[in-house]
Motif scaffolding. Structure first.
Motif, mmCIF file in Angstrom:
data_model
loop_
_atom_site.group_PDB
_atom_site.id
_atom_site.type_symbol
_atom_site.label_atom_id
_atom_site.label_comp_id
_atom_site.label_asym_id
_atom_site.label_seq_id
_atom_site.Cartn_x
_atom_site.Cartn_y
_atom_site.Cartn_z
ATOM 1 N N ILE A 6 62.982 -59.787 -24.013
ATOM 2 C CA ILE A 6 62.280 -58.777 -23.241
ATOM 3 C C ILE A 6 60.908 -58.469 -23.848
ATOM 4 O O ILE A 6 60.800 -58.238 -25.049
ATOM 5 C CB ILE A 6 63.188 -57.526 -23.123
ATOM 6 C CG1 ILE A 6 62.702 -56.571 -22.057
ATOM 7 C CG2 ILE A 6 63.379 -56.823 -24.448
ATOM 8 C CD1 ILE A 6 63.779 -55.568 -21.628
ATOM 9 N N ILE A 8 58.678 -55.805 -23.948
ATOM 10 C CA ILE A 8 58.922 -54.415 -23.593
ATOM 11 C C ILE A 8 57.682 -53.724 -23.012
ATOM 12 O O ILE A 8 57.791 -52.951 -22.065
ATOM 13 C CB ILE A 8 59.520 -53.626 -24.793
ATOM 14 C CG1 ILE A 8 60.148 -52.309 -24.346
ATOM 15 C CG2 ILE A 8 58.504 -53.424 -25.893
ATOM 16 C CD1 ILE A 8 61.474 -52.466 -23.668
ATOM 17 N N VAL A 11 57.234 -54.829 -19.398
ATOM 18 C CA VAL A 11 58.245 -54.214 -18.536
ATOM 19 C C VAL A 11 57.947 -52.715 -18.353
ATOM 20 O O VAL A 11 58.092 -52.172 -17.262
ATOM 21 C CB VAL A 11 59.661 -54.418 -19.128
ATOM 22 C CG1 VAL A 11 60.707 -53.706 -18.296
ATOM 23 C CG2 VAL A 11 59.971 -55.907 -19.206
ATOM 24 N N ALA A 12 57.486 -52.088 -19.423
ATOM 25 C CA ALA A 12 57.149 -50.656 -19.340
ATOM 26 C C ALA A 12 56.051 -50.431 -18.306
ATOM 27 O O ALA A 12 56.105 -49.500 -17.503
ATOM 28 C CB ALA A 12 56.734 -50.132 -20.710
ATOM 29 N N LYS A 13 55.071 -51.304 -18.306
ATOM 30 C CA LYS A 13 53.969 -51.138 -17.349
ATOM 31 C C LYS A 13 54.480 -51.326 -15.917
ATOM 32 O O LYS A 13 54.136 -50.555 -15.016
ATOM 33 C CB LYS A 13 52.840 -52.119 -17.668
ATOM 34 C CG LYS A 13 51.663 -51.968 -16.741
ATOM 35 C CD LYS A 13 50.316 -52.185 -17.408
ATOM 36 C CE LYS A 13 49.213 -51.711 -16.471
ATOM 37 N NZ LYS A 13 48.206 -52.735 -16.242
ATOM 38 N N LEU A 14 55.328 -52.360 -15.724
ATOM 39 C CA LEU A 14 55.912 -52.562 -14.386
ATOM 40 C C LEU A 14 56.737 -51.335 -13.970
ATOM 41 O O LEU A 14 56.821 -51.001 -12.792
ATOM 42 C CB LEU A 14 56.829 -53.791 -14.396
ATOM 43 C CG LEU A 14 56.178 -55.163 -14.442
ATOM 44 C CD1 LEU A 14 57.251 -56.232 -14.645
ATOM 45 C CD2 LEU A 14 55.397 -55.439 -13.160
ATOM 46 N N SER A 15 57.352 -50.674 -14.950
ATOM 47 C CA SER A 15 58.193 -49.504 -14.684
ATOM 48 C C SER A 15 57.371 -48.232 -14.527
ATOM 49 O O SER A 15 57.940 -47.170 -14.265
ATOM 50 C CB SER A 15 59.175 -49.279 -15.849
ATOM 51 O OG SER A 15 59.924 -50.419 -16.129
ATOM 52 N N ARG A 16 56.079 -48.332 -14.717
ATOM 53 C CA ARG A 16 55.208 -47.162 -14.727
ATOM 54 C C ARG A 16 55.699 -46.125 -15.742
ATOM 55 O O ARG A 16 55.886 -44.947 -15.446
ATOM 56 C CB ARG A 16 55.096 -46.531 -13.329
ATOM 57 C CG ARG A 16 54.486 -47.438 -12.282
ATOM 58 C CD ARG A 16 53.014 -47.732 -12.578
ATOM 59 N NE ARG A 16 52.390 -48.529 -11.542
ATOM 60 C CZ ARG A 16 52.251 -49.866 -11.591
ATOM 61 N NH1 ARG A 16 52.693 -50.549 -12.626
ATOM 62 N NH2 ARG A 16 51.632 -50.498 -10.608
#
Lengths: 95, 474
Positions: A6, A8, A11-16
């Protein structure tokens, strides 16, 4: 199944969501642990199995095309963190 | 004695006889909350004034006329908060409408009273993930009540609610009911409208009753079900009288014991209590049969793909624009999203959003989500096969009694594995109940154990019949 790898911050940016460096390291470790467990699914041959989206087979539910009561404008706006008249106010989107 | 200790059935009788009024009930429940909620932390808020007004206007001729029901804080009730035990909804959200299940409750005459604590957005099995406070187990204040509907179960078992509504995505009604020593029923997926229930994992979520007795679960379920056009997965099927099997015997009922559910790793005291329950069912005339659900071991992994994936999509709605927390320091739109969400969500919610987003991100969908949906088919087929041989399936509800507060803190995987017996029921969309089946002594304290009874799709009547027969004989 890919090995748990992962990225991270991506993924955090995609998750806002914004994570501090410390939080990112913490979540990365935990999520890799969970993903390694989820990899138990790879041990099974699932190739020809039909996927199940919902346990109860209900498809293409349509409603009658007729007028019906909905929320009023005031109801919709009643929880707005910030409003300008009858509109939601947000930070400027375009320059 | 306070009316708060009564069951729905008892209150109905006394209301009909004219011995008490709905106002008396609300007053007693409010007094009970005031005296014991400080210790239990089951309620996040309650509005006695509104409940008294509704009690005075209640139609006592209706089946649930004038009965106050506690509501998990993730269902919209007009004019009340709906925090989901999250900071993102705690500051400034007032529900502008009634959820579908709440409308049904009101049609039955019941009044929603009080907002019950939960794991934030129902993500957890201990209620420790609430951002708004700790809930304690009424049997031992140093232990968790289970979760995510921990407030609902603690309030009912602690006699500060007559009955309550919970929601169950992977065991969140049945597991806290087991750990607190009350009854919790998850109906068949699609029985109860999800409209107005704040979505966690839409293909798994289901609202159901948490009550003191099996009969009460049936009485309450009678006023929750039915087709709702605002939930496209709501089933257009006949709603039976769920009390139809209450009081009937279980002679000849075929009860399946899945060998995969009776495993090492289950607490010895839990195994002993469930073994005794099996003998009791046998003595009541049930036919006990060994069965197999061979894909059980895939359940938890499948769930922890599907639930976070669906949650990551559902929780995208919390963008700080239309409702919920908005960061005061953002200068542009991206920063507005990042800050509002990061300030508003707690650690477990972030963990699951990150996990779900990763698994749905480009290149990973087939490897995770699609694969989990296929595993779900195998788990569902296991049950279909088993139900060709038996009428109900039984197991422990939870492999262990309530753990100490903080014991599994920051060990998400260990916490996830606690749901091993309840998760497959959600994946297959089946009805399941947890009914108290004795206790286990830990550190000198008696902790409740729950027996899970799983039924065929839409066969809640048989589940309730079996649970009631066992409850009465115990």
């Amino acid at each position: 199944m890919p090995a748990a790898d992962i990225d991270i911050q991506k993924v955090a940016k995609l998750s806002r969501l914004s994570l501090t460096t410390e939080e990112a390291a913490h979540y990365e470790k935990q999520l890799n642990g969970v993903l390694a467990y989820i990899d138990t699914l790879t041990a099974h041959d699932l190739g020809d199995v039909e996927p199940t989206a919902h346990a109860m087979p209900v498809f293409d539910v349509l409603r009658v095309d007729e007028e019906r009561p909905g929320f009023t404008q005031e109801q919709c706006l009643s929880n707005a963190p910030k409003r300008a008249g009858d509109q939601f106010q947000i930070p400027k989107v375009i320059e | 004695m306070s009316l708060a200790t009564s069951t729905i059935a008892q209150l109905r009788q006394r209301l009909t006889a004219g011995e008490i009024t709905p106002r008396d009930i609300v007053q007693d429940v409010a007094k009970a909350i005031e005296s014991r909620n400080g210790e239990l932390g089951a309620y996040l808020s309650f509005d006695t004034e509104t409940a008294l007004k509704e009690a005075d206007a209640a139609d006592k001729s209706l089946p649930l006329g004038g009965i106050p029901i506690g509501i998990k804080d993730n269902m919209n009730v007009t004019g009340q908060p709906c925090t989901c035990a999250s900071k993102i909804l705690a500051e400034n959200y007032t529900a502008p409408y009634d959820a579908g299940a709440i409308q049904k409750l009101r049609q039955g005459g019941a009044l929603p009273f009080g907002r019950l604590n939960m794991d934030e957005f129902a993500m957890g099995s201990s209620t420790e993930n609430s951002a708004l406070g700790i809930t304690r187990n009424p049997c031992d204040a140093s232990r968790v009540p289970g979760g995510s509907s921990g407030g609902s179960a603690a309030a009912v078992a602690g006699d500060i609610a007559i009955a309550a509504l919970g929601s169950d995505t992977g065991g969140s009604i049945r597991q806290p009911a087991a750990l607190c020593g009350c009854v919790g029923l998850k109906p068949t997926y699609g029985r109860v409208s999800r409209f107005g229930l704040v979505a966690f994992a839409s293909s798994l979520d289901q609202i159901g009753p948490i009550t003191k007795t099996v009969e009460d679960a049936a009485l309450l379920l009678n006023h929750l079900c039915g087709k709702d056009g605002r939930d496209s997965t709501s089933l257009d099927v006949e709603v039976p009288d769920f009390t139809a099997g209450i009081g009937k015997d279980i002679k000849g009922l075929r009860v399946g014991l899945p060998k995969e559910y009776f495993i090492d790793g289950t607490h010895a005291g839990v195994s002993a209590a469930v073994d005794a329950a099996i003998k009791k069912l046998e003595s009541l005339g049930a036919i006990i049969e060994q069965i197999s659900l061979p894909h059980t071991e895939l359940g938890v992994a499948t769930y922890y793909v599907l639930a976070p994936a669906e949650a990551s999509a559902n929780l995208a709605r919390f963008d700080g624009v239309r409702y919920g927390h908005r960061s005061s320091s953002a200068t542009d739109l991206m920063e507005h999203y990042l800050k509002s969400r990061s300030e508003g969500f707690g650690p477990e919610v972030k963990r699951r959003i990150l996990l779900g987003t990763y698994m749905l991100s480009s290149g990973y969908y087939d490897a995770y989500y699609l694969r989990a949906q296929k595993a779900r088919t195998l788990i569902r087929n296991d049950f279909t096969e088993a139900f060709s041989k038996v009428d109900v399936i039984i197991s422990p509800t939870s492999p262990a009694p309530a753990h100490k507060l903080g014991e599994l803190k920051d060990n998400p995987l260990a916490a996830y594995l606690e749901d091993v017996f309840t998760i497959p029921v959600n994946l297959a969309g089946l009805p399941g109940i947890s009914v108290p089946c004795g206790d286990v002594e830990v550190d000198g304290v008696k902790l409740p154990v729950g027996l899970q009874i799983i039924g065929k799709p839409l066969d809640e009547v048989t589940v309730l019949r079996a649970a009631h027969a066992y409850e009465q004989a115990r």
